[in-house]
Design an enzyme around this catalytic site. Structure first.
Site, PDB file in Angstrom:
ATOM      1  N   ARG A 182     -33.728  49.367  31.723  1.00  0.00           N
ATOM      2  CA  ARG A 182     -34.792  49.435  32.062  1.00  0.00           C
ATOM      3  C   ARG A 182     -34.926  49.426  33.630  1.00  0.00           C
ATOM      4  O   ARG A 182     -34.162  48.893  34.316  1.00  0.00           O
ATOM      5  CB  ARG A 182     -34.937  48.991  30.942  1.00  0.00           C
ATOM      6  CG  ARG A 182     -35.086  49.394  29.578  1.00  0.00           C
ATOM      7  CD  ARG A 182     -35.639  48.520  28.801  1.00  0.00           C
ATOM      8  NE  ARG A 182     -35.568  48.824  27.040  1.00  0.00           N
ATOM      9  CZ  ARG A 182     -34.732  48.137  26.795  1.00  0.00           C
ATOM     10  NH1 ARG A 182     -33.413  47.928  27.379  1.00  0.00           N
ATOM     11  NH2 ARG A 182     -34.251  48.802  25.349  1.00  0.00           N
ATOM     12  N   LYS A 196     -35.455  43.970  27.041  1.00  0.00           N
ATOM     13  CA  LYS A 196     -36.690  44.208  26.197  1.00  0.00           C
ATOM     14  C   LYS A 196     -36.220  43.113  24.830  1.00  0.00           C
ATOM     15  O   LYS A 196     -34.869  43.423  24.136  1.00  0.00           O
ATOM     16  CB  LYS A 196     -36.483  45.646  25.796  1.00  0.00           C
ATOM     17  CG  LYS A 196     -38.371  46.315  24.702  1.00  0.00           C
ATOM     18  CD  LYS A 196     -37.861  47.764  24.788  1.00  0.00           C
ATOM     19  CE  LYS A 196     -39.411  47.919  24.009  1.00  0.00           C
ATOM     20  NZ  LYS A 196     -39.785  49.301  23.887  1.00  0.00           N
ATOM     21  N   HIS A 205     -37.400  55.720  33.225  1.00  0.00           N
ATOM     22  CA  HIS A 205     -36.564  55.799  32.112  1.00  0.00           C
ATOM     23  C   HIS A 205     -35.862  56.913  32.051  1.00  0.00           C
ATOM     24  O   HIS A 205     -35.159  56.855  30.964  1.00  0.00           O
ATOM     25  CB  HIS A 205     -37.523  55.155  31.547  1.00  0.00           C
ATOM     26  CG  HIS A 205     -37.171  54.477  30.334  1.00  0.00           C
ATOM     27  ND1 HIS A 205     -36.748  53.419  30.533  1.00  0.00           N
ATOM     28  CD2 HIS A 205     -37.238  55.174  29.006  1.00  0.00           C
ATOM     29  CE1 HIS A 205     -37.298  52.756  29.223  1.00  0.00           C
ATOM     30  NE2 HIS A 205     -36.717  54.110  28.262  1.00  0.00           N
ATOM     31  N   ARG A 237     -32.675  56.271  32.555  1.00  0.00           N
ATOM     32  CA  ARG A 237     -31.514  55.621  31.116  1.00  0.00           C
ATOM     33  C   ARG A 237     -31.622  56.906  30.142  1.00  0.00           C
ATOM     34  O   ARG A 237     -30.039  57.009  29.440  1.00  0.00           O
ATOM     35  CB  ARG A 237     -32.728  54.512  30.695  1.00  0.00           C
ATOM     36  CG  ARG A 237     -32.253  54.185  29.110  1.00  0.00           C
ATOM     37  CD  ARG A 237     -33.015  53.110  29.711  1.00  0.00           C
ATOM     38  NE  ARG A 237     -33.040  52.017  27.815  1.00  0.00           N
ATOM     39  CZ  ARG A 237     -32.344  51.068  27.361  1.00  0.00           C
ATOM     40  NH1 ARG A 237     -31.377  50.521  28.239  1.00  0.00           N
ATOM     41  NH2 ARG A 237     -32.295  50.770  25.977  1.00  0.00           N
ATOM     42  N   HIS A 273     -30.416  48.660  22.307  1.00  0.00           N
ATOM     43  CA  HIS A 273     -31.310  48.842  20.921  1.00  0.00           C
ATOM     44  C   HIS A 273     -30.566  48.042  19.603  1.00  0.00           C
ATOM     45  O   HIS A 273     -29.876  47.697  19.196  1.00  0.00           O
ATOM     46  CB  HIS A 273     -30.979  50.064  20.593  1.00  0.00           C
ATOM     47  CG  HIS A 273     -31.426  50.554  21.595  1.00  0.00           C
ATOM     48  ND1 HIS A 273     -30.982  52.272  21.226  1.00  0.00           N
ATOM     49  CD2 HIS A 273     -32.405  51.378  22.413  1.00  0.00           C
ATOM     50  CE1 HIS A 273     -31.514  53.131  22.387  1.00  0.00           C
ATOM     51  NE2 HIS A 273     -32.675  52.709  23.366  1.00  0.00           N
ATOM     52  N   TYR A 306     -30.797  60.526  20.694  1.00  0.00           N
ATOM     53  CA  TYR A 306     -30.026  60.920  21.844  1.00  0.00           C
ATOM     54  C   TYR A 306     -29.033  62.098  21.701  1.00  0.00           C
ATOM     55  O   TYR A 306     -29.027  63.167  22.046  1.00  0.00           O
ATOM     56  CB  TYR A 306     -29.070  60.159  22.557  1.00  0.00           C
ATOM     57  CG  TYR A 306     -30.394  59.195  23.296  1.00  0.00           C
ATOM     58  CD1 TYR A 306     -31.380  59.558  24.441  1.00  0.00           C
ATOM     59  CD2 TYR A 306     -30.193  58.098  23.337  1.00  0.00           C
ATOM     60  CE1 TYR A 306     -32.030  59.046  25.230  1.00  0.00           C
ATOM     61  CE2 TYR A 306     -30.957  56.892  23.753  1.00  0.00           C
ATOM     62  CZ  TYR A 306     -32.212  57.590  24.563  1.00  0.00           C
ATOM     63  OH  TYR A 306     -33.290  56.854  25.364  1.00  0.00           O
TER      64      TYR A 306
END
Length: 319
Positions: free
Chosen positions: A133, A158, A264, A267, A290, A299
């Site tokens: 990120r 995150k 982003h 990414r 994640h 994705y």
């Protein structure tokens, strides 16, 4: 009213909210108070909160995410400062529409990065090559780069999670050059009687002068020194996101690529290229940081793997 705002700020810092969240929450609370003609929040109730949220949706036409952030700020203020629970609101958190991420193919990435220069080019390459990120890339410190194992350490990404990701071989030399730039800046700071890096709140008391060590310096240092917003000491922070965004916008325009490209997007493109190359989804999940594999699975929809081998009926039509 400034005393009240300072009490909100103190509550946010006690709860260890990030500086960006602090700025956003305080801005929404000020906006709420101004909307109601500077009345004190203790005199404002559900009806006034609903009027403000309606104003944001109808007049300012903010996004669902923005409206949710404003509501979060007000709930925090009432719960932790006014000491009153907010219940029975007609408004609840707005569900964000699920959107497919924009991705770039290899040639598009190459073209855009080719129009970028210096440290901004290196940042873009890290976003794409390591799946970072933008705030993770800018917060990298010299100690986070492991040239031996070809890894990049992401500290408190995150959700406050640490992780390791890939260090592309092609970026080894450019990063070494960038480290030398940071070292020169740091040397000048030390000669001027400074040299402390910017640390998360209160850590300066733990590390003290160790924060002057080269290893703790940011990879992409700011051009100026500043006063730490929480602890008050003079330090050097990393460059701001807006500087990168401006450079990226210029590169996208110059490339002629007709896609909405943000930091982003690199990414997203990192993830799709790994999946297209045969990397298993659990590995991609770990590299991206994640918590839930379902977040990573989006994705697979982007690259169309669900429809692999399925021909459109139009392709069998003679016309």
């Amino acid at each position: 009213m400034s005393a009240f705002i300072e009490s909100v700020r103190a509550a946010l810092r006690t709860k260890r909210y990030s500086l960006q969240t602090e700025k956003s929450y305080l801005a929404w609370i000020r906006s709420f108070i101004r909307f109601h003609d500077l009345k004190h929040p203790t005199d404002l109730f559900n009806e006034e909160i609903e009027q403000f949220l309606s104003h944001l949706a109808m007049n300012r036409q903010v996004s669902a995410a923005t409206q949710n952030q404003a509501l979060c700020a007000l709930i925090f203020m009432y719960k932790h400062v006014v000491k009153r629970e907010i219940t029975g609101l007609k408004y609840s958190f707005t569900k964000k529409p699920r959107r497919m991420p924009t991705v770039l193919d290899v040639q598009e990435v190459s073209t855009i990065i080719g129009f970028m220069k210096g440290k901004y080019r290196l940042i873009a390459a890290l976003l794409y090559g390591s799946g970072l990120r933008i705030n993770e890339a800018l917060r990298l410190r010299i100690k986070d780069i492991d040239f031996t194992n070809k890894t990049v350490f992401v500290f408190r990404g995150k959700g406050g999670k640490d992780r390791y990701t890939l260090l592309p071989q092609k970026l080894v030399e450019p990063i070494k050059q960038q480290i030398e730039v940071s070292k020169k800046v740091h040397k000048r700071d030390l000669e001027d009687g400074f040299g402390l890096t910017s640390l998360p709140p209160s850590l300066i008391r733990k590390y003290g002068n160790a924060a002057k060590d080269t290893a703790w310096q940011y990879l992409f240092t700011s051009s100026t020194r500043c006063e730490h917003p929480h602890d008050g000491y003079v330090c050097r922070h990393h460059i701001h996101q807006t500087a990168f965004r401006k450079n990226l916008r210029t590169a996208v325009v110059a490339s002629g690529i007709n896609k909405r490209v943000t930091a982003h997007t690199f990414r997203h493109s990192f993830a799709t290229q790994l999946l297209l190359g045969g990397t298993d989804i659990r590995t991609v999940q770990d590299l991206l940081g994640h918590s839930d594999v379902r977040t990573t699975e989006i994705y697979t929809h982007v690259i169309g793997s669900r429809f692999s081998g399925t021909a459109s009926p139009l392709d069998n039509l003679a016309y």
